[in-house]
Write a protein that holds these residues in place. Structure first.
Motif, mmCIF file in Angstrom:
data_model
loop_
_atom_site.group_PDB
_atom_site.id
_atom_site.type_symbol
_atom_site.label_atom_id
_atom_site.label_comp_id
_atom_site.label_asym_id
_atom_site.label_seq_id
_atom_site.Cartn_x
_atom_site.Cartn_y
_atom_site.Cartn_z
ATOM 1 N N ARG A 52 72.777 35.981 75.011
ATOM 2 C CA ARG A 52 74.184 36.372 74.993
ATOM 3 C C ARG A 52 74.873 35.803 73.737
ATOM 4 N NH1 ARG A 52 78.085 37.494 79.213
ATOM 5 N NH2 ARG A 52 76.473 37.080 80.756
ATOM 6 N N ARG A 53 74.595 34.537 73.440
ATOM 7 C CA ARG A 53 75.197 33.902 72.263
ATOM 8 C C ARG A 53 74.742 34.597 70.980
ATOM 9 N NH1 ARG A 53 73.247 28.798 72.849
ATOM 10 N NH2 ARG A 53 74.907 28.341 74.354
ATOM 11 N N GLU A 54 73.467 34.952 70.908
ATOM 12 C CA GLU A 54 72.939 35.634 69.725
ATOM 13 C C GLU A 54 73.585 37.009 69.559
ATOM 14 O OE1 GLU A 54 70.725 36.738 66.364
ATOM 15 O OE2 GLU A 54 71.184 34.784 67.246
ATOM 16 N N LEU A 55 73.803 37.711 70.663
ATOM 17 C CA LEU A 55 74.459 39.015 70.587
ATOM 18 C C LEU A 55 75.873 38.874 70.034
ATOM 19 C CD1 LEU A 55 74.652 42.059 71.169
ATOM 20 C CD2 LEU A 55 75.380 41.473 73.492
ATOM 21 N N TYR A 69 53.348 29.327 72.424
ATOM 22 C CA TYR A 69 53.745 29.298 71.022
ATOM 23 C C TYR A 69 55.251 29.001 70.963
ATOM 24 C CZ TYR A 69 54.849 33.926 72.732
ATOM 25 O OH TYR A 69 55.312 34.956 73.519
ATOM 26 N N GLU A 70 55.749 28.762 69.769
ATOM 27 C CA GLU A 70 57.153 28.435 69.593
ATOM 28 C C GLU A 70 58.021 29.692 69.611
ATOM 29 O OE1 GLU A 70 58.639 25.403 69.379
ATOM 30 O OE2 GLU A 70 56.650 24.614 69.883
ATOM 31 N N VAL A 71 59.155 29.596 70.279
ATOM 32 C CA VAL A 71 60.155 30.660 70.242
ATOM 33 C C VAL A 71 61.484 30.042 69.809
ATOM 34 C CG1 VAL A 71 59.080 32.170 71.949
ATOM 35 C CG2 VAL A 71 60.619 30.361 72.710
ATOM 36 N N ASP A 72 62.379 30.888 69.272
ATOM 37 C CA ASP A 72 63.634 30.355 68.737
ATOM 38 C C ASP A 72 64.784 30.485 69.726
ATOM 39 O OD1 ASP A 72 63.792 33.063 68.576
ATOM 40 O OD2 ASP A 72 64.101 33.167 66.402
ATOM 41 N N GLY A 111 66.865 37.898 61.475
ATOM 42 C CA GLY A 111 67.026 36.479 61.729
ATOM 43 C C GLY A 111 65.898 35.942 62.587
ATOM 44 N N GLY A 112 65.447 34.721 62.293
ATOM 45 C CA GLY A 112 64.382 34.115 63.082
ATOM 46 C C GLY A 112 63.032 34.741 62.790
ATOM 47 N N MET A 113 62.046 34.383 63.608
ATOM 48 C CA MET A 113 60.692 34.880 63.429
ATOM 49 C C MET A 113 60.479 36.169 64.222
ATOM 50 S SD MET A 113 59.377 32.685 61.382
ATOM 51 C CE MET A 113 57.596 32.850 61.472
ATOM 52 N N THR A 114 59.657 37.036 63.675
ATOM 53 C CA THR A 114 59.256 38.262 64.369
ATOM 54 C C THR A 114 57.902 38.019 65.023
ATOM 55 O OG1 THR A 114 60.477 39.740 62.910
ATOM 56 C CG2 THR A 114 58.595 40.677 64.069
ATOM 57 N N ILE A 152 70.671 41.423 79.006
ATOM 58 C CA ILE A 152 71.627 41.359 77.898
ATOM 59 C C ILE A 152 71.271 42.418 76.841
ATOM 60 C CG2 ILE A 152 72.292 39.946 75.900
ATOM 61 C CD1 ILE A 152 73.667 38.948 78.260
ATOM 62 N N PRO A 153 72.231 43.218 76.392
ATOM 63 C CA PRO A 153 71.949 44.184 75.314
ATOM 64 C C PRO A 153 71.559 43.453 74.032
ATOM 65 C CG PRO A 153 74.036 44.668 76.402
ATOM 66 C CD PRO A 153 73.608 43.309 76.869
ATOM 67 N N VAL A 154 70.810 44.130 73.202
ATOM 68 C CA VAL A 154 70.433 43.592 71.903
ATOM 69 C C VAL A 154 70.801 44.612 70.833
ATOM 70 C CG1 VAL A 154 68.578 42.102 72.728
ATOM 71 C CG2 VAL A 154 68.082 44.480 72.209
#
Length: 221
Positions: free
Chosen positions: A211-214, A197-200, A156-159, A100-102
């Motif tokens: 895809r939804r984030e894009l 670790y936690e991911v979002d 948006g979210g954590m880096t 998926i493109p970002v």
């Protein structure tokens, strides 16, 4: 089933075609995520950008760049850029999938292209663009030992960030931002398990989430 064959089988299910993802008319770029197997471990090849570059100087990234009008598609772009930056011939890459493109912070629509290269490949960095080339075990990006995460303004979210010490040179490399995010996604898809670790994003539906984030980010343009 050997390790490489299993990886190809898993990633082939994740490939994204242009016809399934209509994209707006934005400046496009591609990166190549080169994989190879060494001593039974899956490795990912990374580069360090020249300190003379205008954008992201000195940062760890994958070979890649903006599309050229002569490129047939995103895969062509990724292969061309890899050849220009580290001397990797296009016919030395077994392309496995296109993810998926970002949308990066500069507004470029970046398509990650994953491919296998030979373990014996010897990089020839173009000093105008690349100052170093190294490899990291892909599974490293699921471990918490050298990982940290923090908020970054306007992101948006954590880096995510990792500190990797290259055993061949003893150099420390910080792998963070988009490069880290793409590598985490790839590790989740390949090993089919959650990071320590936690991911979002939902690791069981990673492609759907990306895809939804894009679409969400594109809707704000």
């Amino acid at each position: 089933m050997d390790h490489k064959k299993k990886v190809i089988e898993r990633l082939s299910k994740c490939t994204v075609g242009e016809e399934s993802l209509p994209l707006p008319d934005l400046t496009k770029a591609s990166v190549l995520i080169p994989l190879f197997v060494r001593e039974g471990k899956l490795q990912v090849l990374m580069t360090v950008r020249s300190t003379e570059l205008k954008h992201n100087a000195g940062e760890v990234c994958f070979p890649g760049g903006k599309s050229d009008r002569n490129d047939r598609d995103e895969i062509d772009t990724a292969l061309r850029e890899a050849q220009e930056e580290i001397g990797l011939p296009p016919d030395g890459v077994e392309v496995v999938c296109r993810l998926i493109p970002v949308l990066n912070q500069r507004g470029l629509l970046v398509t990650p292209v994953v491919g296998f290269i030979s373990e014996s490949f010897q990089a020839r960095p173009n000093p105008a663009e690349v100052s170093d080339v190294f490899s990291v075990p892909l599974e490293f990006f699921l471990e918490n030992t050298h990982h940290s995460a923090y908020p970054v303004p306007n992101v948006g979210g954590m880096t995510h960030s990792f500190i990797f010490t290259d055993p061949l040179t003893d150099k420390n490399h910080q792998i963070w931002g988009l490069t880290a995010a793409l590598t985490i996604l790839l590790a989740v898809l390949v090993f089919e398990r959650k990071p320590e670790y936690e991911v979002d994003f939902d690791v069981d539906n990673a492609i759907v989430n990306f895809r939804r984030e894009l679409h969400h980010r594109l809707s704000k343009l």
